[in-house]
Design a protein around this motif. Sequence first.
Motif, PDB file in Angstrom:
ATOM      1  N   ARG A  97       0.821  -1.202   0.000  1.00 32.24           N
ATOM      2  CA  ARG A  97       0.000   0.000   0.000  1.00 32.24           C
ATOM      3  C   ARG A  97       0.860   1.258   0.000  1.00 32.24           C
ATOM      4  NH1 ARG A  97      -4.038   0.516   4.897  1.00 32.24           N
ATOM      5  NH2 ARG A  97      -2.343   1.683   5.871  1.00 32.24           N
ATOM      6  N   LEU A 123      -6.363   4.629  -2.052  1.00 27.31           N
ATOM      7  CA  LEU A 123      -6.436   5.782  -1.158  1.00 27.31           C
ATOM      8  C   LEU A 123      -7.416   5.539  -0.021  1.00 27.31           C
ATOM      9  CD1 LEU A 123      -6.505   8.542  -3.918  1.00 27.31           C
ATOM     10  CD2 LEU A 123      -4.567   7.929  -2.454  1.00 27.31           C
ATOM     11  N   ALA A 131      -9.757  10.937  -0.764  1.00 26.54           N
ATOM     12  CA  ALA A 131      -9.535   9.849  -1.727  1.00 26.54           C
ATOM     13  C   ALA A 131     -10.190  10.128  -3.073  1.00 26.54           C
ATOM     14  CB  ALA A 131     -10.054   8.532  -1.149  1.00 26.54           C
ATOM     15  N   ALA A 171      -1.538   6.720  -5.380  1.00 28.95           N
ATOM     16  CA  ALA A 171      -1.056   6.791  -3.996  1.00 28.95           C
ATOM     17  C   ALA A 171       0.426   7.144  -3.908  1.00 28.95           C
ATOM     18  CB  ALA A 171      -1.318   5.469  -3.281  1.00 28.95           C
TER      19      ALA A 171
END
Length: 248
Positions: A97, A123, A131, A171
């Motif tokens: 992530r 996100l 997000a 991200a």
Amino acid sequence: MTAPSFSVSDSSRDPIIALDGVRLNLRSGAGEVNILRGIDLVVPAGESISIVGPSGAGKSSLMMLMAGLERATGGTVRVAGHDLGRMSEDQLALFRRAHVGIVFQAFRLVPTMTALENVAIPLELAGAADAFDRAAEGLQAVGLGHRTSHYPEQLSGGEQQRVALARAFVAGPSLLLADEPTGNLDGHTGEQVIELMFDLKRRFGTTLVLITHDLDLARRCQRTIHLADGRIVADETEGVTNLATAGS
């Protein structure tokens, strides 16, 4: 095309990928299969490398190890300063992530989610309050700001892959892994996707590892790693090919 507010991790002087004696053995009905046979590879942060070789050479398996989606049988896999072999599954999920974006040949979009929702997934998992704003910026960056509410089945193959690129970059990963990203696209559309991928890589300083069967595409990277029978047999940098000595 408006640049999104992606924030890629700062590059360091340490390599982003460091593989030392990496082996991968898998069991099958016919017994143990040696997929990777002692891989040594160092990739500096910000570099673009391609991995080529015949089917069954171990290309996708090597990418899976870099992503922490497969565990090495032997050797050490270090990515972004983390020893992946020492991490739990939960820790590996957090590592991906924070550091890794992945683009697959088959797009792998969630069919029941819109383009905007698909891009927002990493996100939302990270708990980002903005997000959907950032996902919208990501779609704008790949030329799909007008397709935010469309579902994958309403998009062309090239558009779906651009959504996948936006999701991979949104991200701010330090490492992008791309496995045959144009394999399901026609030549013209594939070229557009590749140009976009390299443009995003340059703008945000992301390290790129590209798996491909296309040698012309492979040589657009700074470095090309040739695999055969689970081993690196050549390392080609800016037109200079260094032949590797096969391990035992």
